[in-house]
Design an enzyme around this catalytic site. Sequence first.
Site, PDB file in Angstrom:
ATOM      1  CG  ASP A  60      -3.205   3.039   4.956  1.00 54.76           C
ATOM      2  OD1 ASP A  60      -3.671   2.583   4.347  1.00 54.76           O
ATOM      3  OD2 ASP A  60      -2.234   2.590   5.213  1.00 54.76           O
ATOM      4  CG  ASP A 469       0.915  -3.184   0.404  1.00 54.02           C
ATOM      5  OD1 ASP A 469       1.842  -3.418   0.863  1.00 54.02           O
ATOM      6  OD2 ASP A 469       0.143  -2.141   1.058  1.00 54.02           O
TER       7      ASP A 469
END
Length: 825
Positions: A60, A469
Site C-alpha cells: 500500500d 508500525d
Amino acid sequence: MTRFNVLATLVATALVPLVNAAVASQAYNWKNVKIGGGGGFVPGIVFNPTQKGLAFARTDIGGAYKLNADDSWTPLLDFVDHDRWNYWGVDALATDPVQPNRLYLATGMYTNSWDPNNGQILRSTDTGATFTASKLPFKVGGNMPGRGMGERLVVDPNSNNILFFGARSGNGLWKSTDYGATWSKVSSFTSTGTYIPNPSDSGGYNSDKVGLAWVTFDQSSGSSGRATPRIFVGVASNGTSNIFVTNDAGSTWSAVAGQNAAYFPHKGVISPSEKVLYVSYSDGAGPYDGTLGAVYKYDITAGTWTNITPVSGSDLYFGFGGVAVDLQKPGIIMVAALNSWWPDGQIFRSTNSGATWTRLWEWQNYPAMNKYYSYSNTLAPWLGPNYVDTSTENKQIGWMMEALVIDPLDSNHWLYGTGATIYGGHDLLKWDTVRNISIAALADGIEETSIQGLISPPSGPSLLSAVGDLGGFRHNSLTAPPATGFTNPTWATASDIDFAGNKPATIVRIGTGDSSSGKQVAFSSDAGASWSQHYGAADNVSGGKVAISADGDTILWRTGSNGVMVSQNQASFIAVSSLPSSAAIASDKKTNNIFYGAAGSTFYLSTDGGKTFSAKGSLGSSTSPFKVIVNPGVTGDVWISTDKGLFHSTNSGTSFTTISGVTQAWAIALGAPAKSGGYPALYAAANIEGVGYFRSDDAGVNWVKINDAAHGFGSASANCLTANPRVHGRVYIGTNGRGIFFGDPSGSAPPPTATAASSAATSTTAQPTTTAPATASTTAPPTSTAAPAGAYGQCGGTNWTGATTCVSGYTCTYSNPYYSQCLPA
Ligand SMILES: *[C@@H]1O[C@H](CO)[C@@H](O)[C@H](O)[C@H]1NC(C)=O
Ligand SMILES: *[C@@H]1O[C@H](CO)[C@@H](O)[C@H](O)[C@H]1NC(C)=O
Ligand SMILES: *[C@@H]1O[C@H](CO)[C@@H](O)[C@H](O)[C@H]1NC(C)=O
Ligand SMILES: *[C@@H]1O[C@H](CO)[C@@H](O)[C@H](O)[C@H]1NC(C)=O
C-alpha cells in the site's frame, strides 16, 4: 491492536528542468538494509496462471514486487522518485494470462487531499523490469480503505488487449482495449458503490466512496481471440445488490439474482472446471475491521447461491478476506478470516467445494490449541514474541488477511499476505493427509516500512532506526535481519532517535500515540541493546523529534502536539516556551549545554541546556526549516535545510552562508570526510537543478549526485538521511514505504568544478574547507560535431544537440530526462 501505515502528508514539488545540468553524478551501489519480512500490509498477491512460479505482490505504500524461484522477492518500483511518489501506492495488480510478460499496476496513494496527483496505470511488457505510465483522469487510493479488496484490475484471458479497472470515489468501471494504454469509462455499468466508511471525516480519508472492489472474468464463457462475454463485478455496497454480471462482454449488466447483499464482497474467485464463483464477505471494507461476514458460492450454470460460511454462531466474530481455489484440484478452496484478532488469525480449507471445512488451528482444552502447522520466522526473526503486535499473544498466523493464493500450477505452493508480512509454504497438500503443514515468513526482499528517524553513531552499531508500525531496530548487520526490534518498551510506531555526541552509546527514542504502553520516551546506555522508560515524560504525550545533549543528561523533545519540552537528569519534562512548537531541533555533539532550533526564517540557540532559546540569525525567506544538523567535531558549526535552500553557520547561527544552487533541501547529514582531518562529507536530499540526493566533500561548494534513474527513493520530503561517520561515502536513506537503503560509491567521484569563492552566494563567514582546485566545466557546450563527449561530460538529455557518445573508457549514462553523462565504463 491495529496496524496502520503512517499517513505522511506529502507535497510533490514541480520538477525543475535541468538545462545544461552542472551537477555531475557519481555511481553508487544501493541496497536495502535488511529488516526482512516486509514490515507492513501486503494487500494483494497474484499468480500468473500460465507461467509457473510467476507471481507478484503489491503493497500500500511501498510499491510492487516479483517473486523469485528461491522464494525471495525483487522490488519493481525503485525508480520512483520525488515527482512520482504516489506510484508506490499500488491499489491493484494484473498479470496477463496470455502473454505473461505483460504486467499492469493501478497506482496512486490517496483519493483525498493528501495526494494532489491523479493515479495511473503502469504497464510493463517485461514482467516489471520497466514500465510506461498511462495517466488516469481521477485519483487511485493504494493506501485507502478497502485496498485489500480485489483485484480491481484484470486482463481478459480470452483477449488480452482488453482490461477492466474498477475505480474508487464514484468513478465507476473503466476499460482499455489497447493493453492498458488508453482508458474509457464503461457507461453501461452504473453502480459506483454506496459505501463510505465515515461520511463525517473532515480529513477526507474515510469520507470517500470505496467504489468498485473486484472484476472477475469467466474465461469459460468465451473462447480465445474474442472478448470474454461473462464478467462479474463486486462493488463496496451493502443492503443493496453488490455483485453484477454481464453476458455480452460489458454492453449490458444486471445484478446477480439471489445474492445476499448484507456484507461487502471482498473477493470473487472463479473455479473454472466447477463453473463456480466463490465470494468472501465482510461487514467492513477492511483492512482493519470485520466482525461478521460470510462465504458464498454461486453456481454459474444453475444460477444458484449457496452459503458455505465455515463457522457460525459465537465462532463467527470476523469477516472474510482472502479466497483461493486450487486450479489443479477442483473443489479445493481456502478462505481467510480477515481479522481474527484473538487469539490468532484463522484459515479454513475445504476439499469438497465448501460442504465441509477444516481449520488451521482449533482449541484443544482451552487455552491449549491444536496447531496444525509448524511455524518459521527465520527470515524475519523480529516477528517473534518481542514484536509489538505479537508480544501479548504471540500471534503467528496474522491479521489483515486479504491476499490468499494457491499457485495455479503447484498445489503445494501457497502464499498469503498479512498486516506485517507474507507467509506461505511448499507442502500445502499435507493439510489433507497428515494435517500438518509448514508455514514460514516468506517476504525476503520485501522492505515496505516507513522510516521516521535514523542515526549512525561513531561507535557501536553503525545504524539504528525509528520505524513506523514496527518501533525500530539496532542494525547489527545491514544484510541480515535483526533478531528483535526495540523492546521494553515496545511501541507500535517510533518517531525519532538520537545519540549523545560525547557518549554515543547513550541513545534516546520517542514513541507515537500508543497510550497503552506508557511513557513515550525511552533511554538506552548500551547503544540500543536494552532500554528503560523515561518516567519524567507525561502520559499521552508522544511523537515529534528528539535531541539528546552531548553528555547525554538532557533531552530536548519537540513533541507531536504538546510543544517543546526539556528534561535534565530524568526529571519531569518542562515546557520550553521560547522555541516555537514547529521547530526543527538539534543538540550540539560536543558541548553539553548547547541546543539549536529553527522555525520560520529564524534560527534559535540555547546555551542553558535547552531551558531557554534566543533568536539568532535569519534563514532568508525560509518558511519551514526541515532539519538542523551539527558538525560533530566543531561546536557551533551548523547546517539548516529549508524550503528556500541550505544554510550554513560556523558561529552558532549568528550569521549564515546561503549555499549556492540549492533551491530546496529536506533531509541532510554529515559523515566521514573524504580525507582524514577534512570537513565531514555533507549529504542532502535537495533540489540542485532537480530533486535528488547529493554529496559534497567540500562543505557545499561542489556537489555530486549520488542517486540514479533506478533509485528514486520516492518523496524526498518524506525521507530521512544519516551518514556513516566511519566510512566516507556511505549514506543511509530512510524512505516512506520502501524501508532503508544504504549506498556506497562504486564509481570514482567526478572532479570538482567550482571554487568556494564562486559558489557561496552570500558568504558572511569564512568557508571552513580547503579550496577545491578550479577545473574546466564538466559540461561541454552544445556542439553539432560527432566528436565524443569527454569524461563526465553531457551526452544526452532533452534538447541536447551535442555529442551522444563518450571518449574511450566512459559510457553515456542516463541520469534523468534532461541529462545523460559520460561516466567511467
Ligand atoms: C452497511 O455496513 C455498515 C458498516 O458495517 C453498517 O453500519 C450498516 O448498517 C450496513 N447497512 C446495511 C443496510 O446493511
Ligand atoms: C504439527 O507439527 C508441528 C511441528 O512438528 C508440531 O509442533 C505440532 O504440534 C503439530 N501439530 C499437531 C496438532 O500435531
Ligand atoms: C491517556 O489517553 C487515554 C486514551 O485517550 C486515556 O484513557 C487515559 O486516561 C489518558 N491518560 C492520562 C494520564 O491522561
Ligand atoms: C526544449 O525545446 C523546446 C522548444 O524550443 C522548449 O519549449 C522546451 O522548453 C525545451 N525543454 C527544455 C527542458 O529546455
